[in-house]
Design a protein around this motif. Structure first.
Motif, mmCIF file in Angstrom:
data_model
loop_
_atom_site.group_PDB
_atom_site.id
_atom_site.type_symbol
_atom_site.label_atom_id
_atom_site.label_comp_id
_atom_site.label_asym_id
_atom_site.label_seq_id
_atom_site.Cartn_x
_atom_site.Cartn_y
_atom_site.Cartn_z
ATOM 1 N N MET A 225 11.719 4.363 17.420
ATOM 2 C CA MET A 225 11.039 5.606 17.049
ATOM 3 C C MET A 225 10.329 5.418 15.713
ATOM 4 N N SER A 226 9.090 5.915 15.604
ATOM 5 C CA SER A 226 8.301 5.760 14.392
ATOM 6 C C SER A 226 8.848 6.642 13.273
ATOM 7 N N LEU A 227 8.897 6.082 12.071
ATOM 8 C CA LEU A 227 9.379 6.805 10.903
ATOM 9 C C LEU A 227 8.193 7.426 10.175
ATOM 10 N N GLU A 228 8.226 8.740 9.953
ATOM 11 C CA GLU A 228 7.163 9.435 9.250
ATOM 12 C C GLU A 228 7.304 9.243 7.746
ATOM 13 N N LEU A 229 6.188 8.931 7.075
ATOM 14 C CA LEU A 229 6.193 8.679 5.636
ATOM 15 C C LEU A 229 5.027 9.417 4.977
ATOM 16 N N ASN A 230 5.181 9.715 3.702
ATOM 17 C CA ASN A 230 4.111 10.277 2.882
ATOM 18 C C ASN A 230 3.833 9.319 1.732
ATOM 19 N N ILE A 231 2.567 8.943 1.570
ATOM 20 C CA ILE A 231 2.178 7.975 0.546
ATOM 21 C C ILE A 231 1.309 8.674 -0.494
ATOM 22 N N PRO A 232 1.711 8.667 -1.764
ATOM 23 C CA PRO A 232 0.897 9.305 -2.803
ATOM 24 C C PRO A 232 -0.373 8.515 -3.073
ATOM 25 N N CYS A 233 -1.511 9.203 -3.047
ATOM 26 C CA CYS A 233 -2.804 8.590 -3.326
ATOM 27 C C CYS A 233 -3.583 9.484 -4.284
ATOM 28 N N GLU A 234 -4.777 9.064 -4.649
ATOM 29 C CA GLU A 234 -5.541 9.814 -5.644
ATOM 30 C C GLU A 234 -5.945 11.197 -5.149
ATOM 31 N N THR A 235 -6.013 11.380 -3.836
ATOM 32 C CA THR A 235 -6.367 12.692 -3.294
ATOM 33 C C THR A 235 -5.142 13.566 -3.059
ATOM 34 N N THR B 242 -0.563 10.596 5.109
ATOM 35 C CA THR B 242 0.585 10.436 5.988
ATOM 36 C C THR B 242 0.552 9.076 6.663
ATOM 37 N N ALA B 243 1.733 8.595 7.024
ATOM 38 C CA ALA B 243 1.852 7.275 7.632
ATOM 39 C C ALA B 243 3.011 7.257 8.620
ATOM 40 N N LEU B 244 3.005 6.275 9.486
ATOM 41 C CA LEU B 244 4.084 6.043 10.436
ATOM 42 C C LEU B 244 4.499 4.582 10.349
ATOM 43 N N LEU B 245 5.802 4.347 10.316
ATOM 44 C CA LEU B 245 6.334 2.990 10.234
ATOM 45 C C LEU B 245 7.090 2.663 11.512
ATOM 46 N N ASP B 246 6.659 1.585 12.176
ATOM 47 C CA ASP B 246 7.371 1.058 13.348
ATOM 48 C C ASP B 246 8.052 -0.231 12.914
ATOM 49 N N ASN B 247 9.344 -0.145 12.677
ATOM 50 C CA ASN B 247 10.100 -1.299 12.198
ATOM 51 C C ASN B 247 10.480 -2.218 13.357
ATOM 52 N N ALA B 248 10.225 -3.500 13.169
ATOM 53 C CA ALA B 248 10.664 -4.489 14.147
ATOM 54 C C ALA B 248 12.122 -4.856 13.881
ATOM 55 N N GLU B 249 12.783 -5.324 14.902
ATOM 56 C CA GLU B 249 14.132 -5.846 14.731
ATOM 57 C C GLU B 249 14.030 -7.263 14.173
ATOM 58 N N ASN B 250 14.654 -7.506 13.041
ATOM 59 C CA ASN B 250 14.563 -8.803 12.365
ATOM 60 C C ASN B 250 13.098 -9.237 12.198
ATOM 61 N N PRO B 251 12.299 -8.465 11.480
ATOM 62 C CA PRO B 251 10.864 -8.751 11.379
ATOM 63 C C PRO B 251 10.561 -10.050 10.643
ATOM 64 N N THR B 252 9.468 -10.680 11.053
ATOM 65 C CA THR B 252 9.014 -11.911 10.417
ATOM 66 C C THR B 252 7.785 -11.683 9.549
ATOM 67 N N ALA B 253 7.111 -10.531 9.714
ATOM 68 C CA ALA B 253 5.896 -10.223 8.961
ATOM 69 C C ALA B 253 5.698 -8.718 8.963
ATOM 70 N N PHE B 254 4.727 -8.270 8.176
ATOM 71 C CA PHE B 254 4.463 -6.840 8.017
ATOM 72 C C PHE B 254 2.956 -6.614 8.138
ATOM 73 N N LEU B 255 2.562 -5.699 9.015
ATOM 74 C CA LEU B 255 1.149 -5.400 9.248
ATOM 75 C C LEU B 255 0.846 -3.969 8.841
ATOM 76 N N ILE B 256 -0.187 -3.782 8.012
ATOM 77 C CA ILE B 256 -0.669 -2.441 7.662
ATOM 78 C C ILE B 256 -1.942 -2.193 8.458
ATOM 79 N N LEU B 257 -2.007 -1.039 9.091
ATOM 80 C CA LEU B 257 -3.050 -0.767 10.078
ATOM 81 C C LEU B 257 -3.734 0.563 9.789
ATOM 82 N N ALA B 258 -5.067 0.570 9.804
ATOM 83 C CA ALA B 258 -5.848 1.793 9.615
ATOM 84 C C ALA B 258 -6.594 2.136 10.905
ATOM 85 N N HIS B 259 -6.817 3.415 11.105
ATOM 86 C CA HIS B 259 -7.434 3.921 12.337
ATOM 87 C C HIS B 259 -8.960 3.823 12.302
#
Length: 222
Positions: free
Chosen positions: A1-11, A15-32
């Protein structure tokens, strides 16, 4: 299940969603892309499938999307948002893993502009890079890509009106030697293939294996 997050920015907050992998090997940040946010079925399908490949994914909204506006933020704001999300993720959720960045169309292009301005990333991953507007192949959005030294993966549909295959192949051939393009036969800018029978979520998920293979190769090259 995706974890809902709030990220402080200049505006304020994005909002963000985090999909955690089991025993992750890398981290990907994705924009729409410009027309649909982080919750879109394509984005969800892709992010969750990449997480199943062992790579955690953080997907976020640009400020205009959270504000319910129709038109995308101008490049300076979109780029500064990218930089802030990258900084925040590195301090709060990436867990010290190698960080990769990318996005769908507009989001991926803004990521590349942010990297061109110094944003840190192990590589760039484009889900349909908008090389030019439809039928405007004389106005390419490529100049900032040539100096970049990070590996770049272009996932592209052969029927994408935003990326003439002949022109994009030429552009990628002139980038650093660790960059590549993978074509999806019959796919449009949303990676929809006529009469495929796939859902929008499955269209996104169909790019996960190629993405994960590329990321693993970059990690193994270290």
């Amino acid at each position: 299940m995706s974890l809902e997050l709030n990220i402080p920015c200049e505006t304020g907050i994005v909002t963000a969603l985090l999909d955690n992998a089991e025993n992750p090997t890398a981290f990907l940040i994705l924009a729409h892309g410009s027309g649909a946010g982080k919750d879109h079925e394509f984005m969800s399908g892709y992010a969750r499938a990449v997480a199943r490949e062992g790579i955690s994914v953080l997907r976020f909204n640009f400020p205009y999307m959270d504000a319910g506006k129709k038109f995308p933020d101008r490049a300076p704001l979109a780029i500064s948002t990218w930089k802030r999300v990258r900084e925040w993720a590195g301090s709060n959720v990436s867990g010290g893993l190698a960080v990769f960045v990318g996005g769908k169309s507009f989001g991926g292009r803004m990521a590349s502009l942010a990297v061109a301005e110094g944003m840190d990333s192990r590589s760039l991953i484009f889900l349909g890079y908008p090389l030019h507007a439809p039928k405007k192949e004389n106005k390419l959005r490529d100049e900032h890509l040539y100096p970049l030294q990070v590996p770049m993966l272009f996932l592209e549909g052969t029927r994408d009106p935003f990326a003439n295959p002949e022109i994009l192949n030429r552009v990628v051939s002139e980038l650093n030697e660790d960059s590549e393009v993978v074509w999806f036969e019959g796919a449009d800018h949303s990676f929809k293939v006529a009469r495929s029978g796939r859902t929008i979520s499955e269209d996104g998920a169909g790019l996960a294996e190629t993405t994960a293979d590329f990321i693993r190769r970059q990690l193994n090259a270290d």
